[in-house]
Design a protein around this motif. Structure first.
Motif, short mmCIF file in Angstrom:
data_model
loop_
_atom_site.label_atom_id
_atom_site.label_comp_id
_atom_site.label_asym_id
_atom_site.label_seq_id
_atom_site.Cartn_x
_atom_site.Cartn_y
_atom_site.Cartn_z
N LEU A 39 15.36 -1.65 -7.26
CA LEU A 39 14.36 -0.78 -6.63
C LEU A 39 13.25 -0.34 -7.56
N LYS A 40 13.37 -0.63 -8.84
CA LYS A 40 12.38 -0.16 -9.80
C LYS A 40 11.04 -0.87 -9.61
N GLY A 41 9.98 -0.18 -9.96
CA GLY A 41 8.64 -0.75 -9.86
C GLY A 41 7.92 -0.29 -8.60
N GLU A 42 6.70 -0.78 -8.47
CA GLU A 42 5.88 -0.41 -7.31
C GLU A 42 6.09 -1.44 -6.20
N TRP A 43 6.20 -0.95 -4.98
CA TRP A 43 6.38 -1.78 -3.79
C TRP A 43 5.20 -1.55 -2.84
N MET A 44 4.70 -2.62 -2.25
CA MET A 44 3.58 -2.57 -1.31
C MET A 44 4.07 -2.89 0.10
N ALA A 45 3.72 -2.03 1.05
CA ALA A 45 4.13 -2.23 2.44
C ALA A 45 3.44 -3.47 3.01
N THR A 46 4.22 -4.28 3.73
CA THR A 46 3.66 -5.43 4.44
C THR A 46 3.71 -5.23 5.95
N SER A 57 -5.82 -2.13 2.42
CA SER A 57 -5.37 -0.75 2.62
C SER A 57 -4.07 -0.57 1.84
N PRO A 58 -4.18 -0.33 0.55
CA PRO A 58 -2.97 -0.25 -0.27
C PRO A 58 -2.02 0.84 0.23
N THR A 59 -0.86 0.40 0.66
CA THR A 59 0.17 1.31 1.15
C THR A 59 1.41 1.01 0.32
N SER A 60 1.80 1.96 -0.53
CA SER A 60 2.80 1.65 -1.54
C SER A 60 3.76 2.81 -1.78
N PHE A 61 4.81 2.51 -2.54
CA PHE A 61 5.65 3.59 -3.06
C PHE A 61 6.33 3.15 -4.33
N GLN A 62 6.69 4.14 -5.10
CA GLN A 62 7.41 3.94 -6.35
C GLN A 62 8.41 5.09 -6.49
N LEU A 63 9.64 4.74 -6.86
CA LEU A 63 10.69 5.73 -7.03
C LEU A 63 10.97 5.92 -8.51
N LYS A 64 11.11 7.18 -8.93
CA LYS A 64 11.45 7.45 -10.31
C LYS A 64 11.90 8.90 -10.45
N ASP A 65 13.01 9.08 -11.14
CA ASP A 65 13.53 10.42 -11.45
C ASP A 65 13.62 11.33 -10.23
N THR A 69 6.36 8.48 -5.12
CA THR A 69 4.91 8.60 -5.15
C THR A 69 4.31 7.31 -4.64
N GLY A 70 3.08 7.38 -4.18
CA GLY A 70 2.43 6.17 -3.74
C GLY A 70 1.12 6.45 -3.03
N ASN A 71 0.61 5.40 -2.40
CA ASN A 71 -0.62 5.47 -1.63
C ASN A 71 -0.26 5.20 -0.18
N ALA A 72 -0.72 6.05 0.72
CA ALA A 72 -0.39 5.92 2.14
C ALA A 72 -1.49 5.21 2.93
N ALA A 73 -2.47 4.66 2.30
CA ALA A 73 -3.63 3.92 2.84
C ALA A 73 -4.90 4.60 2.37
N CYS A 74 -5.06 5.87 2.65
CA CYS A 74 -6.23 6.64 2.20
C CYS A 74 -5.84 7.62 1.10
N ASN A 75 -4.75 8.28 1.28
CA ASN A 75 -4.35 9.39 0.43
C ASN A 75 -3.13 9.06 -0.42
N ARG A 76 -3.04 9.73 -1.56
CA ARG A 76 -1.84 9.68 -2.39
C ARG A 76 -0.82 10.61 -1.77
N TYR A 77 0.44 10.21 -1.85
CA TYR A 77 1.49 11.08 -1.35
C TYR A 77 2.58 11.21 -2.41
#
Length: 147
Positions: A39-46, A57-65, A69-77
Motif C-alpha cells: 500500500l505504500k506510495g501514491e495511488w491515482m484513481a482510475t 484531473s489528478p485524483t490520488s491518495f497516499q497513506l502514512k503514519d 492525504t491526496g488530491n480530490a481533483a481540485c482540492n487537497r484533502y
C-alpha cells in the motif's frame, strides 16, 4: 572480580541497559509505519463507482503514519485511516475549498463520498481495489507513474 577498578557485574549491567535501549529504538522506528509494503506510495484513481476518472484531473491518495492525504481533483484533502489486515476505513476527511469547473467538482464530491464508504482493500494485477461493506469495488487505483 575487579577489572580496571570496576566490577564485571557493573559492566554487565551497563551492556544490558545499552542493548535494551538499542532494541527499543529499533522497535520504535520499525513500528512507526506498520503500513503493508503493497500500500505504500501514491495511488491515482482510475475509476470511482465504476465511472472513469476524467483526464487531467489528478485524483490520488497516499497513506502514512495513520494519515491519508491526496488530491480530490481540485482540492487537497486529508484525514485519518484505520487498517486491520484487509480492512481499511477512512475517517475525518476534510479538504481545501478551491472552486473548479462543475464537472471536476462533481467528480471530487463523488470521490470524497466514495472514500467514506471504503471498508476493505485488495490488489489484483497491480491495481488497488477499494471495496465497500458488501465487497463491491467502489474505487480502482494505479500506482502513481504506472502506465
Amino acid at each position: 572480580m575487579q577489572l580496571r577498578g570496576k566490577t564485571v557485574k557493573s559492566v554487565g549491567w551497563g551492556l544490558w541497559i545499552s542493548l535494551c535501549l538499542m532494541t527499543t529504538t529499533v522497535w520504535a522506528e520499525s513500528a512507526g509505519d506498520l503500513l503493508p509494503k503493497a500500500l505504500k506510495g501514491e495511488w491515482m484513481a482510475t475509476s470511482i463507482d465504476s465511472l472513469p476518472v476524467m483526464e487531467h484531473s489528478p485524483t490520488s491518495f497516499q497513506l502514512k503514519d495513520g494519515k491519508v492525504t491526496g488530491n480530490a481533483a481540485c482540492n487537497r484533502y486529508f484525514g485519518s485511516f484505520e487498517l486491520n489486515d484487509d480492512q481499511l476505513v477512512f475517517d475525518q476527511l476534510a479538504s481545501t475549498q478551491t472552486y473548479c469547473a462543475d464537472a471536476l467538482m462533481d467528480q471530487e464530491l463523488r470521490f470524497l463520498q466514495t472514500m467514506e464508504r471504503v471498508a476493505a482493500w485488495r490488489i489484483e494485477n497491480g491495481v488497488l481495489l477499494l471495496l465497500d461493506g458488501n465487497d463491491e469495488v467502489i474505487l480502482k487505483l494505479a500506482r502513481s507513474g504506472a502506465k
